[in-house]
Design a protein around this motif. Structure first.
Motif, PDB file in Angstrom:
ATOM      1  N   LEU A 230       0.800  -1.224   0.000  1.00 21.14           N
ATOM      2  CA  LEU A 230       0.000   0.000   0.000  1.00 21.14           C
ATOM      3  C   LEU A 230       0.838   1.281   0.000  1.00 21.14           C
ATOM      4  CD1 LEU A 230      -2.686  -1.037   2.652  1.00 21.14           C
ATOM      5  CD2 LEU A 230      -2.855  -1.168   0.180  1.00 21.14           C
ATOM      6  N   ASN A 231       2.162   1.143   0.175  1.00 20.64           N
ATOM      7  CA  ASN A 231       3.025   2.319   0.276  1.00 20.64           C
ATOM      8  C   ASN A 231       3.509   2.729  -1.122  1.00 20.64           C
ATOM      9  OD1 ASN A 231       5.110   4.159   0.697  1.00 20.64           O
ATOM     10  ND2 ASN A 231       5.694   3.194   2.642  1.00 20.64           N
ATOM     11  N   PHE A 232       3.020   3.890  -1.601  1.00 25.28           N
ATOM     12  CA  PHE A 232       3.354   4.261  -2.986  1.00 25.28           C
ATOM     13  C   PHE A 232       4.812   4.659  -3.171  1.00 25.28           C
ATOM     14  CE2 PHE A 232       3.293   8.773  -2.054  1.00 25.28           C
ATOM     15  CZ  PHE A 232       2.313   8.929  -1.069  1.00 25.28           C
ATOM     16  N   LEU A 233       5.517   4.902  -2.068  1.00 25.86           N
ATOM     17  CA  LEU A 233       6.932   5.252  -2.192  1.00 25.86           C
ATOM     18  C   LEU A 233       7.829   4.005  -2.209  1.00 25.86           C
ATOM     19  CD1 LEU A 233       7.012   8.300   0.228  1.00 25.86           C
ATOM     20  CD2 LEU A 233       7.084   8.369  -2.260  1.00 25.86           C
ATOM     21  N   LYS A 234       7.364   2.938  -1.541  1.00 29.27           N
ATOM     22  CA  LYS A 234       8.220   1.754  -1.426  1.00 29.27           C
ATOM     23  C   LYS A 234       7.773   0.590  -2.318  1.00 29.27           C
ATOM     24  CE  LYS A 234       9.505   2.420   3.414  1.00 29.27           C
ATOM     25  NZ  LYS A 234       9.097   2.032   4.755  1.00 29.27           N
ATOM     26  N   ASP A 235       6.470   0.450  -2.502  1.00 33.06           N
ATOM     27  CA  ASP A 235       5.972  -0.751  -3.179  1.00 33.06           C
ATOM     28  C   ASP A 235       5.931  -0.590  -4.701  1.00 33.06           C
ATOM     29  OD1 ASP A 235       5.640  -2.238  -0.821  1.00 33.06           O
ATOM     30  OD2 ASP A 235       3.859  -1.062  -0.346  1.00 33.06           O
ATOM     31  N   ASP A 236       5.895  -1.727  -5.382  1.00 31.34           N
ATOM     32  CA  ASP A 236       5.966  -1.729  -6.857  1.00 31.34           C
ATOM     33  C   ASP A 236       4.609  -1.979  -7.500  1.00 31.34           C
ATOM     34  OD1 ASP A 236       8.753  -1.458  -6.731  1.00 31.34           O
ATOM     35  OD2 ASP A 236       9.011  -3.627  -6.480  1.00 31.34           O
ATOM     36  N   ALA A 290      -9.199   6.459  -7.660  1.00 29.61           N
ATOM     37  CA  ALA A 290      -8.106   6.842  -8.566  1.00 29.61           C
ATOM     38  C   ALA A 290      -6.854   7.340  -7.843  1.00 29.61           C
ATOM     39  CB  ALA A 290      -8.611   7.929  -9.517  1.00 29.61           C
ATOM     40  N   LYS A 291      -7.024   8.042  -6.729  1.00 29.08           N
ATOM     41  CA  LYS A 291      -5.834   8.648  -6.102  1.00 29.08           C
ATOM     42  C   LYS A 291      -4.804   7.599  -5.691  1.00 29.08           C
ATOM     43  CE  LYS A 291      -7.785  11.347  -3.115  1.00 29.08           C
ATOM     44  NZ  LYS A 291      -7.499  11.804  -1.791  1.00 29.08           N
ATOM     45  N   PHE A 292      -5.284   6.425  -5.257  1.00 26.14           N
ATOM     46  CA  PHE A 292      -4.366   5.344  -4.884  1.00 26.14           C
ATOM     47  C   PHE A 292      -3.490   4.983  -6.083  1.00 26.14           C
ATOM     48  CE2 PHE A 292      -3.323   0.830  -4.891  1.00 26.14           C
ATOM     49  CZ  PHE A 292      -2.751   0.657  -3.638  1.00 26.14           C
ATOM     50  N   ASP A 293      -4.110   4.770  -7.225  1.00 20.65           N
ATOM     51  CA  ASP A 293      -3.379   4.348  -8.434  1.00 20.65           C
ATOM     52  C   ASP A 293      -2.482   5.476  -8.952  1.00 20.65           C
ATOM     53  OD1 ASP A 293      -6.071   3.079  -8.151  1.00 20.65           O
ATOM     54  OD2 ASP A 293      -5.260   1.741  -9.675  1.00 20.65           O
ATOM     55  N   LEU A 294      -3.030   6.707  -8.918  1.00 18.52           N
ATOM     56  CA  LEU A 294      -2.265   7.829  -9.489  1.00 18.52           C
ATOM     57  C   LEU A 294      -0.960   8.058  -8.732  1.00 18.52           C
ATOM     58  CD1 LEU A 294      -4.970  10.502 -10.438  1.00 18.52           C
ATOM     59  CD2 LEU A 294      -3.973   8.692 -11.819  1.00 18.52           C
ATOM     60  N   LYS A 295      -1.000   7.922  -7.393  1.00 21.79           N
ATOM     61  CA  LYS A 295       0.229   8.158  -6.614  1.00 21.79           C
ATOM     62  C   LYS A 295       1.302   7.120  -6.947  1.00 21.79           C
ATOM     63  CE  LYS A 295      -2.238   8.649  -2.881  1.00 21.79           C
ATOM     64  NZ  LYS A 295      -2.579   8.605  -1.457  1.00 21.79           N
ATOM     65  N   PHE A 296       0.893   5.869  -7.131  1.00 16.31           N
ATOM     66  CA  PHE A 296       1.864   4.851  -7.541  1.00 16.31           C
ATOM     67  C   PHE A 296       2.439   5.181  -8.916  1.00 16.31           C
ATOM     68  CE2 PHE A 296       0.278   2.198  -4.133  1.00 16.31           C
ATOM     69  CZ  PHE A 296       1.364   1.410  -3.814  1.00 16.31           C
ATOM     70  N   LEU A 297       1.555   5.629  -9.824  1.00 14.35           N
ATOM     71  CA  LEU A 297       2.014   5.931 -11.188  1.00 14.35           C
ATOM     72  C   LEU A 297       2.935   7.147 -11.191  1.00 14.35           C
ATOM     73  CD1 LEU A 297      -1.321   5.163 -13.045  1.00 14.35           C
ATOM     74  CD2 LEU A 297       0.838   3.930 -13.349  1.00 14.35           C
ATOM     75  N   TYR A 300       6.397   6.338 -10.590  1.00 15.66           N
ATOM     76  CA  TYR A 300       7.098   5.803 -11.767  1.00 15.66           C
ATOM     77  C   TYR A 300       7.263   6.892 -12.841  1.00 15.66           C
ATOM     78  CZ  TYR A 300       6.932   0.873 -10.329  1.00 15.66           C
ATOM     79  OH  TYR A 300       7.131  -0.332  -9.700  1.00 15.66           O
ATOM     80  N   GLY A 301       6.915   8.142 -12.480  1.00 16.76           N
ATOM     81  CA  GLY A 301       7.053   9.256 -13.427  1.00 16.76           C
ATOM     82  C   GLY A 301       5.923   9.353 -14.430  1.00 16.76           C
ATOM     83  N   MET A 302       4.797   8.708 -14.166  1.00 18.28           N
ATOM     84  CA  MET A 302       3.655   8.715 -15.100  1.00 18.28           C
ATOM     85  C   MET A 302       2.611   9.714 -14.609  1.00 18.28           C
ATOM     86  SD  MET A 302       4.335   6.254 -17.255  1.00 18.28           S
ATOM     87  CE  MET A 302       6.088   5.986 -17.121  1.00 18.28           C
TER      88      MET A 302
END
Lengths: 340, 158
Positions: A230-236, A290-297, A300-302
């Motif tokens: 769940l951690n957008f800074l650490k997880d892939d 969406a915010k969960f997905d957007l932060k992960f993206l 990755y620079g997306m």
């Protein structure tokens, strides 16, 4: 003055039942104990369980008339009712773990007598008696398998207690949907085949072709990512899925079995393809939460353009209903699910 | 993910690609179906102008803010906090002027609130619409809301 306490002094439980031996509820002052409410019922497809017996004016019942009216209004077929706990007005807090265990014998006997295909426990106590699990808010509407010691197997779908829905009318929608879904799925065995099919893109040429197809499209696309945590800074991001109205594609990204994971030669090319799809401003990209997905993206620079969120849309439509994708799918498309 | 029954304890990182892809594909399939359904239900509603022009475009902005963090003016935040505290105190003072409310009672205490609303002879003497599991009159938020509805109904019929 009349002393109420003296009224019950030396009170002995009525109808000594050897199955109840050791239950501390018997020591409590109740108008009656061990009501075998299943003795006179015949077999039925559906059994709806209340928490405990209600005793009024010398008669016992599983549900109050108002609760019964609600169940009859929402459940599309005939059903029988029984109480999960066979003493009147027993609350969850009154019962020790041993009491629950002792009383389960009666509950098993009830199920063996009625032989239902579907058992619907109402409220937390009934669910706990049956499944040995608590937490009705999270477990309502889900299905569980159950088998008595005598070998009768059935499906269990816990729901909110109708009393909770009378108190909080916003729960009525969920009660109605849960009852209808359970009936259609496990009594009628009704199933609607959707047009669900998907392709896993395992080859860079296919991914480039997909990206060429979607980079300028104005067609609305459903999107979702799966992550390792769940951690957008650490997880892939393990996979990205994209759905149009005709097809669904899954792009494996940093999954350990992916041909495009970090360290593989096509890693950069794959992300370039993904960027072209996500940064197309012409079409709507629909996520749920969406915010969960957007932060992960973003990590990755997306930077995804033209994002829509079904969780927010549903909140605008009705802020009183649960908003998880699972809850909403069960509410609107339950017949397409294999299991509740 | 729709295919996972217990997401809180599930080993996401250990999931096979086949399972992950199927679950992921199902999620997007139902997301798009849900979007079509919701759009149909909301079509023509005045709120859709706000959704299209403000709410959905702000998603990218909010995600950026959550990702990067944002600068906060702490002195301004303190000032707003003090202002709200002052307003709260004024409201409490008004409540203490009501009949039957003692200064020794606290509105944050469930027991005191129960006494003021239902139990004290000199209190408001209202009838509790609901009781707690242990049988005492309830002062939970839904019960208080219900109580307010009862009072409004009563006042309307008088």
């Amino acid at each position: 003055m009349f002393n109420l306490d003296k009224l019950y002094q030396g009170h002995k439980p009525h109808g000594d039942n050897p199955l109840c031996e050791g239950c501390t509820i018997l020591d409590k002052n109740k108008s009656c104990h061990s009501v075998m409410d299943y003795e006179e019922v015949s077999t039925a497809d559906t059994l709806i369980l209340s928490d405990s017996i209600k005793y009024k004016m010398g008669s016992t019942q599983s549900f109050a008339p108002e609760e019964m009216r609600l169940l009859k209004e929402f459940y599309p077929a005939d059903f029988v009712t029984a109480a999960a706990v066979k003493c009147p007005s027993v609350k969850e807090a009154d019962m020790t773990a041993n009491d629950l265990k002792i009383c389960r014998v009666h509950l098993e006997a009830t199920i063996d007598k009625i032989k239902p295909k579907l058992v619907i426990p109402c409220g937390n106590l009934a669910m706990k008696m049956l499944l040995k699990k608590s937490g009705i808010t999270n477990k309502r509407g889900k299905s569980f398998d159950y088998e008595t010691e005598a070998g009768h197997g059935c499906k269990v779908v816990p729901i909110y207690h109708p009393y909770a829905c009378i108190k909080e009318p916003r729960h009525k929608v969920l009660l109605e949907a849960d009852l209808k879904n359970a009936y259609e799925k496990y009594v009628l065995h009704k199933e609607t085949k959707g047009d669900f099919k998907y392709t896993v893109v395992m080859n860079i040429d296919d991914l480039i072709a997909l990206s060429d197809k979607l980079k300028d499209t104005d067609q609305t696309l459903g999107m979702d990512i799966e992550t390792t945590g769940l951690n957008f800074l650490k997880d892939d991001i393990m996979t990205l899925s994209i759905t149009s109205h005709e097809n669904t594609w899954v792009i494996p990204l940093d999954h350990r079995e992916s041909p495009f994971r970090k360290g593989e030669p096509d890693y950069a090319k794959a992300w370039t393809c993904v960027r072209r799809i996500l940064e197309n401003p012409k079409n709507r990209k629909v996520f749920h939460n969406a915010k969960f997905d957007l932060k992960f993206l973003i990590n990755y620079g997306m930077h995804t353009k033209n994002v829509w969120d079904t969780k927010i849309l549903h909140h605008i439509l009705d802020e009183n209903l649960p908003k998880s994708l699972m809850d909403l799918t069960k509410l609107y498309f339950a017949s397409e699910l294999e299991n509740l | 993910m729709l295919t996972i029954s217990n997401p809180a304890t599930f080993d996401w990182a250990g999931m096979s690609l086949a399972d992950c892809a199927e679950g992921n594909a199902r999620d997007t399939y139902f997301t798009l179906k849900l979007y079509d359904l919701l759009l149909e239900k909301l079509e023509g509603q005045p709120v859709m102008t706000l959704v299209e022009n403000v709410i959905m475009p702000s998603l990218e902005l909010f995600s950026d803010m959550e990702y990067n963090g944002l600068q906060v003016d702490t002195s301004q935040l303190d000032a707003v906090g003090r202002q709200l505290e002052g307003q709260n105190m004024n409201l409490e003072d008004e409540l203490y002027e009501c009949k039957g409310v003692k200064t020794s009672q606290s509105f944050t205490s469930n027991n005191d609130l129960c006494d003021i609303l239902y139990l004290d002879e000199e209190g408001m003497g209202l009838y509790p619409p609901d009781r707690t599991g242990k049988g005492s009159p309830s002062v939970s938020a839904p019960t208080l809301k219900l109580l307010l509805e009862h009072i409004e109904e009563e006042l309307q019929t008088r």
